[in-house]
Motif scaffolding. Structure first.
Motif, mmCIF file in Angstrom:
data_model
loop_
_atom_site.group_PDB
_atom_site.id
_atom_site.type_symbol
_atom_site.label_atom_id
_atom_site.label_comp_id
_atom_site.label_asym_id
_atom_site.label_seq_id
_atom_site.Cartn_x
_atom_site.Cartn_y
_atom_site.Cartn_z
ATOM 1 N N PRO A 29 0.587 -1.288 0.046
ATOM 2 C CA PRO A 29 0.088 0.012 0.022
ATOM 3 C C PRO A 29 0.797 1.274 0.052
ATOM 4 O O PRO A 29 1.727 1.387 0.814
ATOM 5 C CB PRO A 29 -0.902 -0.228 1.184
ATOM 6 N N PHE A 30 0.445 2.461 -0.923
ATOM 7 C CA PHE A 30 1.250 3.602 -0.894
ATOM 8 C C PHE A 30 2.651 3.279 -1.471
ATOM 9 O O PHE A 30 3.534 4.384 -1.249
ATOM 10 C CB PHE A 30 1.008 4.255 0.087
ATOM 11 N N CYS A 31 3.191 2.272 -1.921
ATOM 12 C CA CYS A 31 4.474 2.102 -2.201
ATOM 13 C C CYS A 31 5.104 2.909 -3.287
ATOM 14 O O CYS A 31 6.186 3.396 -3.420
ATOM 15 C CB CYS A 31 4.793 0.750 -2.999
ATOM 16 N N GLU A 32 4.119 3.739 -3.886
ATOM 17 C CA GLU A 32 4.605 4.944 -4.804
ATOM 18 C C GLU A 32 5.278 6.138 -4.182
ATOM 19 O O GLU A 32 6.059 6.996 -4.718
ATOM 20 C CB GLU A 32 3.612 5.360 -5.658
ATOM 21 N N THR A 33 4.801 6.324 -2.970
ATOM 22 C CA THR A 33 5.268 7.402 -1.954
ATOM 23 C C THR A 33 5.987 7.171 -0.947
ATOM 24 O O THR A 33 6.413 7.932 -0.139
ATOM 25 C CB THR A 33 4.081 8.655 -1.852
ATOM 26 N N ARG A 34 5.866 5.797 -0.376
ATOM 27 C CA ARG A 34 6.448 5.547 0.684
ATOM 28 C C ARG A 34 7.431 4.305 0.571
ATOM 29 O O ARG A 34 7.140 3.418 -0.022
ATOM 30 C CB ARG A 34 5.348 5.076 1.871
ATOM 31 N N SER A 35 8.561 4.472 1.377
ATOM 32 C CA SER A 35 9.690 3.171 1.167
ATOM 33 C C SER A 35 9.521 1.903 1.877
ATOM 34 O O SER A 35 8.462 2.235 2.924
ATOM 35 C CB SER A 35 10.926 3.853 1.801
ATOM 36 N N ILE A 36 10.020 0.987 1.749
ATOM 37 C CA ILE A 36 9.637 -0.279 2.234
ATOM 38 C C ILE A 36 10.220 -0.196 3.644
ATOM 39 O O ILE A 36 9.610 -0.778 4.535
ATOM 40 C CB ILE A 36 10.689 -1.319 1.364
ATOM 41 N N MET A 95 -4.414 -6.689 -1.732
ATOM 42 C CA MET A 95 -3.736 -6.491 -0.271
ATOM 43 C C MET A 95 -4.348 -5.399 0.471
ATOM 44 O O MET A 95 -5.704 -4.918 0.061
ATOM 45 C CB MET A 95 -2.360 -5.690 -0.880
ATOM 46 N N GLU A 96 -3.852 -5.113 1.815
ATOM 47 C CA GLU A 96 -4.690 -4.615 2.884
ATOM 48 C C GLU A 96 -3.785 -3.661 3.375
ATOM 49 O O GLU A 96 -2.784 -3.935 3.933
ATOM 50 C CB GLU A 96 -5.229 -5.944 3.660
ATOM 51 N N PRO A 97 -4.402 -2.469 3.561
ATOM 52 C CA PRO A 97 -3.643 -1.361 4.463
ATOM 53 C C PRO A 97 -3.669 -1.669 5.775
ATOM 54 O O PRO A 97 -2.889 -0.848 6.438
ATOM 55 C CB PRO A 97 -4.254 -0.143 3.746
ATOM 56 N N GLY A 98 -4.538 -2.311 6.312
ATOM 57 C CA GLY A 98 -4.767 -2.221 7.695
ATOM 58 C C GLY A 98 -4.939 -0.945 8.386
ATOM 59 O O GLY A 98 -5.859 -0.290 7.873
ATOM 60 N N GLN A 99 -4.212 -0.586 9.336
ATOM 61 C CA GLN A 99 -4.492 0.467 10.191
ATOM 62 C C GLN A 99 -3.435 1.505 9.624
ATOM 63 O O GLN A 99 -3.252 2.690 10.206
ATOM 64 C CB GLN A 99 -4.183 0.343 11.493
ATOM 65 N N TRP A 100 -2.730 1.361 8.308
ATOM 66 C CA TRP A 100 -1.999 2.270 8.055
ATOM 67 C C TRP A 100 -2.297 3.238 6.982
ATOM 68 O O TRP A 100 -2.790 2.735 5.858
ATOM 69 C CB TRP A 100 -0.566 1.638 7.329
ATOM 70 N N PHE A 101 -2.376 4.561 6.906
ATOM 71 C CA PHE A 101 -2.968 5.255 6.167
ATOM 72 C C PHE A 101 -2.349 6.575 5.600
ATOM 73 O O PHE A 101 -1.161 6.629 6.230
ATOM 74 C CB PHE A 101 -4.184 5.882 6.757
ATOM 75 N N TRP A 134 0.252 -1.325 -12.864
ATOM 76 C CA TRP A 134 1.611 -1.343 -12.373
ATOM 77 C C TRP A 134 1.536 -0.099 -11.111
ATOM 78 O O TRP A 134 2.356 0.904 -11.189
ATOM 79 C CB TRP A 134 2.945 -0.914 -13.335
ATOM 80 N N HIS A 135 0.569 -0.222 -10.433
ATOM 81 C CA HIS A 135 -0.023 0.812 -9.468
ATOM 82 C C HIS A 135 -0.567 -0.037 -8.329
ATOM 83 O O HIS A 135 -1.361 -0.673 -8.379
ATOM 84 C CB HIS A 135 -0.787 1.825 -9.866
ATOM 85 N N SER A 136 -0.174 0.521 -6.998
ATOM 86 C CA SER A 136 -0.649 -0.175 -5.626
ATOM 87 C C SER A 136 -2.212 0.068 -5.644
ATOM 88 O O SER A 136 -2.925 -0.639 -5.069
ATOM 89 C CB SER A 136 0.095 0.368 -4.467
ATOM 90 N N ALA A 172 8.545 -0.540 9.315
ATOM 91 C CA ALA A 172 8.789 0.337 10.783
ATOM 92 C C ALA A 172 7.295 0.140 11.383
ATOM 93 O O ALA A 172 7.068 -0.256 12.503
ATOM 94 C CB ALA A 172 9.147 1.653 10.626
ATOM 95 N N PHE A 173 6.332 0.742 10.600
ATOM 96 C CA PHE A 173 4.878 0.634 11.006
ATOM 97 C C PHE A 173 4.462 -0.737 11.335
ATOM 98 O O PHE A 173 3.682 -1.059 12.490
ATOM 99 C CB PHE A 173 3.813 1.022 10.180
ATOM 100 N N HIS A 174 4.947 -1.825 10.506
ATOM 101 C CA HIS A 174 4.451 -3.276 10.869
ATOM 102 C C HIS A 174 5.186 -3.841 12.056
ATOM 103 O O HIS A 174 4.637 -4.252 12.788
ATOM 104 C CB HIS A 174 4.862 -4.105 9.623
ATOM 105 N N THR A 175 6.346 -3.147 12.319
ATOM 106 C CA THR A 175 7.257 -3.912 13.500
ATOM 107 C C THR A 175 6.522 -2.990 14.715
ATOM 108 O O THR A 175 6.208 -3.808 15.826
ATOM 109 C CB THR A 175 8.582 -3.246 13.581
#
Length: 290
Positions: free
Chosen positions: A108-115, A284-290, A273-275, A120-123
């Motif tokens: 989710p949002f990989c075009e503007t946010r790094s892995i 895929m699921e963004p969960g609580q990450w917005f 070719w876009h999330s 880090a959020f998932h951790t």
């Protein structure tokens, strides 16, 4: 930097394993190997490790940015032994990711946010692994692209995905908690050509190293919590891997290639070719990450 074996890399490549996230890319052939490596480099991995036969060629610009490890990818399950050796050699708690050539990670949002931001959020959510769906992509015109691979004429299935409870081999009456087997895509539509153990599309491809942790057949880990799709209290992030791997195999296999004049059907949709497209399709699921 180049190493002549996985063992040599594990022994002398400690500097490359010091800080994650680290991407391990296994090259089974040279098809779209360069674009695969470039794609993952663009996501912000701290190190990209290309595990490939010594004869495989990498363009100069790609070779500069990756760690090259000579690796025989012809044996069945070749990646399992290599990943387990690297897990044992890396510091505990290091985030790692693995895929094969002609595969492309989207989250989710990989075009503007790094892995790194995503993990880090998932951790913080006390998760040590992430479920990824391997979404089959394929060329629309197989006459023009007989190996079923094209970055410009790329399609995927927009429906036909489902999940079944994953049973405990020791007790078939009790499904495993928060674990499912996911199906769909080409492995579902052409299941007569796919061995039963390889028909699922779920893969725990993002994980943190831990003492004694091992990867098993079926893209699952020895720690069952790693194989769950979410924590007990809410939904978590999931990601997707857009993969030509199944389409390529079905067209290269003499037992299936003549049965498949085209992969396109009424539920095919051109891949953007876009999330956002993968989120809209529920892949895929963004969960609580917005």
């Amino acid at each position: 930097m180049q190493y002549t074996s996985v063992k040599g890399f594990c022994g002398k490549g400690a500097a490359h394993l010091a800080k994650g996230p680290i991407a391990l890319v296994f090259a089974e052939d040279e098809v779209e190997l360069d674009t695969c490596l470039r794609h993952h480099a663009g996501l912000g991995f701290k190190a990209i490790v290309a595990l490939a036969p010594a004869a495989f060629h990498l363009p100069a610009d790609v070779a500069r940015d990756v760690v090259r490890v000579d690796h025989d990818s012809s044996a069945d399950g070749h990646h399992i032994h290599a990943i387990n050796a690297i897990i044992a050699a890396a510091p505990e708690g290091t985030w790692m990711y693995y895929c094969f050539n002609a595969e492309y990670l989207f989250y989710p949002f990989c075009e503007t946010r790094s892995i790194g931001e995503m993990l880090a959020f998932h951790t913080e959510e006390r998760r040590s692994a992430m479920l990824t769906y391997v979404v089959d992509i394929y060329a629309g015109d197989l006459a023009a692209h007989p190996h079923a691979v094209s970055l410009d004429d790329t399609w995927l299935d927009k429906s036909g995905y489902y999940a079944l409870a994953r049973t405990d081999p020791a007790n078939h009456d009790h499904p495993r908690e928060r674990q499912l087997d996911f199906f769909g895509g080409l492995r579902w539509r052409y299941e007569e050509h796919i061995p039963a153990p390889r028909r699922t599309i779920d893969r725990i491809s993002l994980f943190r190293t831990a003492k004694g942790l091992t990867l098993r057949e079926g893209h699952t880990f020895s720690d069952e919590e790693y194989n769950t799709y979410a924590c007990p209290w809410h939904n978590n992030l999931t990601a997707a891997i857009a993969s030509f791997r199944t389409a390529k195999a079905l067209k290269l296999n003499p037992g299936s290639t003549f049965d498949i004049p085209t992969f396109k059907w009424h539920n095919s949709e051109q891949f953007e070719w876009h999330s956002r497209q993968l989120l809209d399709l529920g892949l895929m699921e963004p969960g609580q990450w917005f």
